[in-house]
Design a protein around this motif. Structure first.
Motif, PDB file in Angstrom:
ATOM      1  N   ALA A 195       0.839  -1.194   0.000  1.00 20.47           N
ATOM      2  CA  ALA A 195       0.000   0.000   0.000  1.00 20.47           C
ATOM      3  C   ALA A 195       0.876   1.248   0.000  1.00 20.47           C
ATOM      4  O   ALA A 195       1.929   1.273   0.611  1.00 20.47           O
ATOM      5  N   THR A 196       0.427   2.272  -0.705  1.00 27.39           N
ATOM      6  CA  THR A 196       1.155   3.536  -0.692  1.00 27.39           C
ATOM      7  C   THR A 196       0.849   4.255   0.617  1.00 27.39           C
ATOM      8  O   THR A 196      -0.062   3.878   1.348  1.00 27.39           O
ATOM      9  N   ARG A 197       1.603   5.321   0.871  1.00 24.45           N
ATOM     10  CA  ARG A 197       1.399   6.092   2.091  1.00 24.45           C
ATOM     11  C   ARG A 197      -0.056   6.537   2.243  1.00 24.45           C
ATOM     12  O   ARG A 197      -0.655   6.434   3.307  1.00 24.45           O
ATOM     13  N   GLN A 199      -2.706   5.258   0.779  1.00 27.12           N
ATOM     14  CA  GLN A 199      -3.596   4.102   0.966  1.00 27.12           C
ATOM     15  C   GLN A 199      -3.554   3.624   2.411  1.00 27.12           C
ATOM     16  O   GLN A 199      -4.569   3.256   2.983  1.00 27.12           O
ATOM     17  N   VAL A 200      -2.366   3.634   2.990  1.00 31.49           N
ATOM     18  CA  VAL A 200      -2.246   3.252   4.402  1.00 31.49           C
ATOM     19  C   VAL A 200      -3.078   4.200   5.260  1.00 31.49           C
ATOM     20  O   VAL A 200      -3.859   3.784   6.121  1.00 31.49           O
TER      21      VAL A 200
END
Lengths: 302, 265
Positions: A195-197, A199-200
């Protein structure tokens, strides 16, 4: 030696009891204060509330003429609308900015920058409300006149922006605490899943911190509802049902502040101002109650 | 002295290196974590990695999926190649991480429903269709031997499961993006022995589909599962060989023998 030891063991339970008693008093005092305030505010307004005041008129009429000689009217509807509209406007500005800033400070910025940001945000929170009122009265007033070609800049928009600026630091610091309280293991696990930042943040941290974030928003709103000086100075302080952000308004709090010094103690006008106080008390109580129920609801769901 | 290139016993028999690690050095600030290690990992093998605490096992896994980059002040030298490509040249780090499943020591059920836990990675990868997600969730939970226990309550929170169930949930989650490599970091630390056995069975089945790196504190677990075993000590790779050799009476290094037989130090 023997005596000393005896003394110290005899002292221990006493100091223990004393401290416990003191702490107990501290806890109980907060309850006493809340009930005390409610009791005294209620006592001052109760006479007129149950004898003489037309409650229907109070809640629905827009005619606020407490000082008229032959046609006294106590219609607080415009004041209620004023308080709510400026609070909603302030929250529309403060919530996205506040939560956005909290997410940035907590998740996206470097540790050094974070420290600087936190100091600045705390500084922002420490600015007295009369200073905000002054800024609204002078700077923002001119700005609104220039930008919107409005005849006067002391409007709901002006007050809303001032309230937003005052609520943002509260929202940022509480929301940031809530996000920081989410265990790092969640971040690591989500990052390991690719997950990208963002998305996290969006999929894991915001759901995990939703209680704290909600508390941040509600405390910001409570600050807005209760704020007096800035709205008194920046909103035009004129009884009016607003037709848009550029209308002037008057709020419940500003009315009490502006008029209480001018009334004779004990007369109808005086008592009505206390009834407004009761109304404000009820509103904050309901907001807090809703917050509690929502949070409890979320907890049970979990 | 054993060379790292060994013929594999058991099922991990194809000699295609999936991961090639050469002269990998990692430092946290000034303190070294890995001091120049080199070895290959082959297709469809289970590679056991054993060694005491502070020997660099977890660091190694973090280098492979590049989550070490999230820790500030770390230096990495040497190279790690995945299918012949140096992972540091891979631009899409998120894509790289999806090729590698990672199971951490303590089970971390994300604060989402069981369904959403498993659907997390597919969703971040852009899969939206409900039917497709349903299928992935069921397949992964089946593979992790958890489906039968949770199929009726997929909507309840993943964090409410027991420790062993949560660990199987994290395995299901790690499988959800169909990784080529599955890394397990001391997965049994918070899991009871019976569940550990069940997960071990799962791993044996999964081996046919992927390559597994099994970091473990339980040397017997490596003995049970691994085709080859690597022994790490204080950031050095002491020995890597087939599990039979490592656990025999005469591994090439005395320290290995001592550690495996519990007479270490």
């Amino acid at each position: 030696m023997n005596i000393l030891r005896k003394k110290s063991t005899a002292n221990l339970p006493f100091s223990e009891t004393a401290i416990e008693l003191f702490i107990r008093l501290c806890g109980i005092s907060s309850i006493i204060f809340v009930f005390g305030i409610f009791f005294f505010v209620f006592r001052e307004g109760a006479g007129f509330l149950f004898g003489g005041l037309d409650l229907g008129q109070f809640l629905t009429s827009v005619e606020w003429q407490p000082t008229s000689l032959n046609n006294k009217r106590y219609g607080a509807f415009a004041l209620i609308v004023g308080t709510f509209s400026v609070t909603v406007l302030a929250m529309c500005i403060a919530v996205p900015f506040g939560l956005g800033a909290a997410i940035f400070v907590s998740e996206f910025c470097s540790p050094k920058l974070r420290e600087a940001f936190k100091i600045i945000i705390e500084l922002l929170a420490a600015i007295p409300s009369v200073v905000w009122g002054f800024i609204g009265l002078t700077l923002m007033n001119q700005l609104i006149i220039t930008v919107f070609k409005a005849p006067i800049g002391l409007t709901m928009l002006n007050g809303g922006i001032m309230l937003a600026l005052m609520s943002v630091p509260i929202i940022v610091s509480i929301a940031e605490d809530a996000l920081k309280a989410v265990p790092d293991s969640y971040r690591e696990a989500a990052e390991a899943l690719g997950a990208t930042r963002w998305q996290v943040t969006y999929r894991v941290l915001l759901p995990a911190a939703k209680n704290g974030l909600l508390a941040a928003v509600l405390l910001g709103a409570a600050r807005s509802i209760g704020e007096t000086m800035a709205v008194l100075m920046a909103t035009g302080h004129s009884v009016n049902i607003p037709s848009g952000p550029l209308s002037w308004i008057r709020t419940l709090t500003a009315t009490i502040a502006a008029e209480l010094g001018e009334v004779a103690r004990g007369d109808e006008h005086y008592q009505v101002l206390f009834i407004i106080g009761i109304l404000l008390f009820t509103i904050t109580f309901v907001v807090n109650l809703i917050a509690d129920l929502v949070i409890k609801g979320i907890r049970q769901e979990q | 002295m054993t060379t790292p290139m060994q013929t594999n016993s058991d099922n991990g028999s194809q000699n295609t290196p999936v991961i090639e690690i050469s002269d990998l050095k990692v430092r946290y600030g000034d303190s070294p974590a890995l001091n120049g290690i080199s070895f290959d990992v082959y297709q469809n093998e289970i590679l056991g990695i054993i060694g005491p605490a502070q020997s660099g096992k977890t660091t190694l896994l973090k280098v492979i999926n590049r989550t070490l980059e999230l820790t500030p002040d770390t230096t990495v030298e040497g190279s790690v190649k995945l299918d012949g490509v140096d992972i540091r040249t891979i631009g899409d780090v998120y894509g790289l991480r999806r090729r590698i499943g990672m199971v951490l020591p303590l089970p971390v059920g994300l604060p989402l429903s069981i369904y959403d836990n498993v659907a997390f990675a597919p969703r971040t990868a852009g899969i939206r269709a409900k039917s497709e997600l349903d299928e992935i969730v069921e397949r992964c939970l089946q593979q992790a031997a958890l489906w039968d226990e949770v199929k009726d309550r997929l909507d309840s929170l993943g964090t409410k499961l027991s420790g062993g169930q949560q660990q199987r949930l994290t395995i299901a989650r790690a499988l959800s993006h169909q990784p080529e490599i599955l890394c397990l970091d001391e997965f049994s630390i918070a899991v009871d022995p019976v569940t550990t056995m069940r997960i071990e069975e799962v791993l044996k089945t999964l081996q046919t589909e992927m390559t597994i790196l099994l970091v473990t504190n339980l040397v017997q677990q490596a003995k049970r599962l691994a085709n080859r075993t690597a022994f790490f000590l204080n950031g050095d790779l002491i020995e890597i060989d087939t599990t039979d050799v490592i656990f025999s009476e005469n591994p090439s290094n005395q320290a290995t023998y001592d550690y495996v037989n519990g007479t270490f130090g």
